[in-house]
Write a protein that holds these residues in place. Structure first.
Motif, PDB file in Angstrom:
ATOM      1  N   SER A 285     -72.840 -29.141 -36.763  1.00  0.00           N
ATOM      2  CA  SER A 285     -71.385 -29.068 -36.856  1.00  0.00           C
ATOM      3  C   SER A 285     -70.711 -29.555 -35.587  1.00  0.00           C
TER       4      SER A 285
ATOM      5  N   PRO B  46     -60.322 -29.010 -41.092  1.00  0.00           N
ATOM      6  CA  PRO B  46     -61.369 -29.964 -41.446  1.00  0.00           C
ATOM      7  C   PRO B  46     -60.981 -31.376 -40.999  1.00  0.00           C
ATOM      8  N   ASP B  47     -61.978 -32.149 -40.606  1.00  0.00           N
ATOM      9  CA  ASP B  47     -61.735 -33.558 -40.286  1.00  0.00           C
ATOM     10  C   ASP B  47     -61.211 -34.284 -41.529  1.00  0.00           C
TER      11      ASP B  47
ATOM     12  N   LYS C 267     -66.378 -30.383 -39.064  1.00  0.00           N
ATOM     13  CA  LYS C 267     -67.194 -31.259 -39.890  1.00  0.00           C
ATOM     14  C   LYS C 267     -68.634 -30.780 -39.796  1.00  0.00           C
TER      15      LYS C 267
ATOM     16  N   LEU D 129     -73.012 -33.889 -46.732  1.00  0.00           N
ATOM     17  CA  LEU D 129     -71.741 -33.676 -46.039  1.00  0.00           C
ATOM     18  C   LEU D 129     -71.018 -32.531 -46.734  1.00  0.00           C
TER      19      LEU D 129
ATOM     20  N   ASP E  57     -67.988 -37.610 -31.659  1.00  0.00           N
ATOM     21  CA  ASP E  57     -68.468 -38.204 -32.913  1.00  0.00           C
ATOM     22  C   ASP E  57     -69.824 -38.863 -32.716  1.00  0.00           C
TER      23      ASP E  57
ATOM     24  N   VAL F 286     -63.750 -35.198 -44.239  1.00  0.00           N
ATOM     25  CA  VAL F 286     -64.449 -34.127 -44.952  1.00  0.00           C
ATOM     26  C   VAL F 286     -63.901 -34.071 -46.377  1.00  0.00           C
TER      27      VAL F 286
END
Length: 415
Positions: free
Chosen positions: A353, A108-109, A332, A320, A295, A112
């Motif tokens: 995503s 996960p980023d 993400k 989110l 991004d 997140v």
RNA sequence: CGGGGGAUGGCUGAGUGGUCGAAAGCGGCGGUCUUGAAAACCGUUGUAGCGCAAGCUACCCAGGGUUCGAAUCCCUGUCCCCCGGCCA
């Protein structure tokens, strides 16, 4: 696929990130050990192969000079056996490594949120106020029934449960929505693409559905082919095993396809209406980008889907997803949830995503960077939108007191 | 589904057991020349792994096999092309 080198070199940070997704750390330790084992074995094998190559080259020389070959032959035979053994061992380790690595979800980023399930997701914002009525709004299946838009029983007769048939204005609206969405996306710079609805196992591996989620897919009997669960699979895999030029990126595509899902784990959920079907239409967005721009493109995709909903006058919110609620391949995810007044709640209608290089590594999608080095791209996908659920949202949000359903202005040119 | 032919680097295409990671041409990149460009000429130009580096290893559709040694020989599979059948 996660980056095994990263796992080896930065074990702590990788394990910490994956723990947020519920991945067992001992499993990662095993994986790391396997990776190191593989490296060591390969090194031994390559040394032995180098020796074999060097000696084999001597044969030609010896023959020309009329030298005796028997000593050389014995050495080479022994070494050959060793190579075979090492090879065998390496293959076993590699197979285990690949199997285990392929089952590990994406990291996960950092932004997140922590969490286990949808209850820990974070609402980012709401767009448009929930529709209000001066009467008790109905749920979509009631409206569908009274307006004759959906034939539930005959769809089931023709196939099985969780299939249905759209009739008259229901079917026309479905088609209008598809066209409207494709045009909308095209105006935002997405190329319209048409793709196969059946794909092979390599494609499903590339986007992460296989090997872990075979049970969710409809497989064609006697073939290594499957009905697609989403257009993300064929769209992303258009570029599998390719090295793209910098100028080609970002690739922004949109496609309408039917999607097929077994919904194996959803027994008893959403059994009324067409919220959860085995077959549904979806207009999808897929982007392939340089890492530096993913991004930005992610935000564009979210905005595209959100603006589409707004243009149809459908109230919705941005959510989110927390680490535990994300899909296997995602780093993400932002879900868009549309307001359903009949149900009195928000329901998922789109999911965008960023998988970063997770799918790119599996599918071997790369690009030549400014130094002419091949680097993995980032892949992104998002629904724009699930068409059936959009139809539901229109029914519930545009219902009148008398049970009739108004048509959003944006769709009028399409009917 | 039946019969025939193929699969080599970005592309075309040579290579039928021993420095072949692979000729040649085209394309790409860098340079010389030119006011600039074209042409011409010179150089360079696959991917991945390991290594500080020199270098080593693997890859000529995929997987097996033969051999000291395979792009080259054998087997299996996949895909493509041509002819025929069927068909929206």
């Amino acid at each position: 696929m996660i980056d095994l080198k990263q796992l080896e070199q930065s074990f702590e940070s990788t394990a910490t990130a994956l723990r947020r997704r519920g991945v067992d750390e001992t499993k990662l330790a095993d994986l790391k050990q396997l990776f190191e084992e593989k490296k060591a074995l390969r090194q031994k094998l390559e040394t032995a192969q180098a020796e074999q190559n060097a000696k084999s080259r001597l044969f030609g020389e010896y023959k020309r000079e009329g030298k005796d070959l028997s000593a050389l032959q014995a050495e080479v035979a022994a070494n050959k056996k060793r190579i075979a053994e090492l090879n065998e061992a390496l293959k076993r380790v590699e197979e285990r490594l690949l199997n285990e690595a392929a089952a590990v979800p994406n990291l996960p980023d950092p932004d997140v949120p922590d969490g286990e399930d949808e209850n820990d997701n974070v609402e980012l914002k709401r767009v448009l106020e929930p529709t209000t009525f001066d009467f008790q709004p109905k749920e979509h299946w009631e409206l569908a029934e009274s307006n004759g838009w959906i034939d539930f029983e005959r769809g089931v007769k023709v196939a099985k449960s969780r299939f249905s048939s759209l009739r008259g204005m229901g079917a026309r609206l479905e088609r209008a929505l598809i066209n409207y969405m494709l045009d909308f996306n095209r105006k935002r710079g997405f190329e319209e693409v048409w793709v196969p609805a059946i794909v092979n196992d390599a494609s499903l591996y590339g986007t992460g559905q296989l090997p872990k989620f075979a049970d969710d897919l409809f497989k064609i009997e006697g073939e290594e082919l499957y009905l697609i669960p989403t257009a993300e699979v064929p769209l992303t895999n258009l570029y599998r095993d390719e090295i793209l030029s910098r100028e080609q990126l970002p690739l922004k595509m949109t496609a309408h396809t039917p999607c097929f899902r077994k919904e194996a784990g959803s027994a008893g959920r959403d059994t009324r209406g067409i919220i959860r079907q085995h077959q549904f239409d979806k207009v999808e967005l897929v982007c392939i980008t340089r890492p530096e721009e993913s991004d930005r493109v992610f935000e564009e995709m979210v905005a595209c889907a959100s603006d589409l909903l707004t243009s149809l006058g459908l109230p919705h919110r941005h959510v989110l997803l927390c680490a535990g609620d994300m899909g296997f391949s995602a780093a993400k995810t932002i879900d868009l949830e549309v307001w359903l007044p009949g149900q009195g709640c928000y329901r998922e209608i789109s999911s965008v995503s960023n998988t970063r290089d997770f799918q790119a590594r599996r599918a071997k999608i790369r690009f030549k960077d400014e130094n002419r080095k091949n680097r993995l791209v980032h892949t992104l996908n998002g629904s724009s939108l699930a068409v059936g659920r959009t139809l539901i949202a229109i029914m519930e949000n545009y219902q009148q007191k008398d049970g009739a359903i108004a048509v959003p202005d944006a769709l009028k040119p399409y009917l």
